[in-house]
Structures are given as C-alpha cells and as structure tokens.
Design a protein around this motif. Structure first.
Motif, short mmCIF file in Angstrom:
data_model
loop_
_atom_site.label_atom_id
_atom_site.label_comp_id
_atom_site.label_asym_id
_atom_site.label_seq_id
_atom_site.Cartn_x
_atom_site.Cartn_y
_atom_site.Cartn_z
N ALA A 69 -30.08 -19.61 35.29
CA ALA A 69 -31.40 -19.19 34.82
C ALA A 69 -32.20 -18.56 35.96
O ALA A 69 -32.89 -17.55 35.76
N LEU A 70 -32.11 -19.13 37.15
CA LEU A 70 -32.80 -18.56 38.30
C LEU A 70 -32.25 -17.18 38.64
O LEU A 70 -33.00 -16.25 38.96
N ARG A 72 -30.70 -15.10 36.53
CA ARG A 72 -31.11 -14.18 35.46
C ARG A 72 -32.58 -13.78 35.60
O ARG A 72 -32.95 -12.63 35.37
N SER A 73 -33.40 -14.72 36.01
CA SER A 73 -34.82 -14.44 36.22
C SER A 73 -35.00 -13.38 37.31
O SER A 73 -35.81 -12.47 37.16
N GLU A 74 -34.24 -13.50 38.36
CA GLU A 74 -34.31 -12.51 39.44
C GLU A 74 -33.89 -11.13 38.94
O GLU A 74 -34.52 -10.13 39.24
N ALA A 76 -34.17 -10.03 35.92
CA ALA A 76 -35.20 -9.53 35.00
C ALA A 76 -36.43 -9.03 35.75
O ALA A 76 -37.06 -8.06 35.33
N GLU A 77 -36.76 -9.68 36.87
CA GLU A 77 -37.95 -9.30 37.62
C GLU A 77 -37.73 -8.05 38.46
O GLU A 77 -38.67 -7.33 38.76
#
Length: 93
Positions: A69-70, A72-74, A76-77
């Motif tokens: 999740a971390l 994927r978050s990176e 996305a950002e």
C-alpha cells in the motif's frame, strides 16, 4: 536486532542508514507495519538518493499489504521519476 536497526535509520552517517535499511529488508516481517511506515518516511525524506532508493526496495522485499500500500501510494503521488522508478521496482519483488 530490529530496534538497533531502527535507530540506525536516524543516523547522521549515510552508510549506517543505508546498511540499516538493507538489513531491515532482510529481517523485517510483513506484520511490522510501524516499521514499514518508518521505511516509507526514509524513502520520502532521506537526504541521500541511494538511501531513499534502498528504502523503497526494502518495502518491496518485506512485502505484505502494508508495504504494498505504501509503494502504491508513492506511485499514485508521483513525486520524482527516481522515486517512482524505485517504488515500481519494489512492487515487483
């Protein structure tokens, strides 16, 4: 061993931080969600690109939903191309 390595993440010496990240990648478990969050902070904020890169790769090596999740978050950002590349590579582990 993990608490000492976690302290190494805050060292003034880049080699110590990089070594701590490398060792944590090998020793941490997917259930170590707080540690994964610390590695993500290192990956986003460390002064040295190599340490940041190792931290993204470490998250991929550790695996588990929290680490993924971390990563994927990176992605996305979309901070920098270097960060994106290492986060994507980490997801590939």
């Amino acid at each position: 061993a993990l608490p000492a390595l976690e302290r190494g993440l805050a060292s003034k010496e880049a080699r110590v931080r990089q070594g701590a990240v490398f060792a944590l990648a090998r020793l941490a478990q997917p259930s170590d969600t707080a540690l994964c969050a610390k590695l993500a902070q290192v990956a986003r904020k460390d002064a040295l690109e190599d340490v940041r890169a190792f931290a993204w790769l470490a998250l991929g090596r550790i695996g588990g939903e929290s680490a993924r999740a971390l990563l994927r978050s990176e992605l996305a950002e979309g901070r920098s191309l270097v960060e994106l590349g290492y986060a994507a590579f980490g997801l590939g582990f």
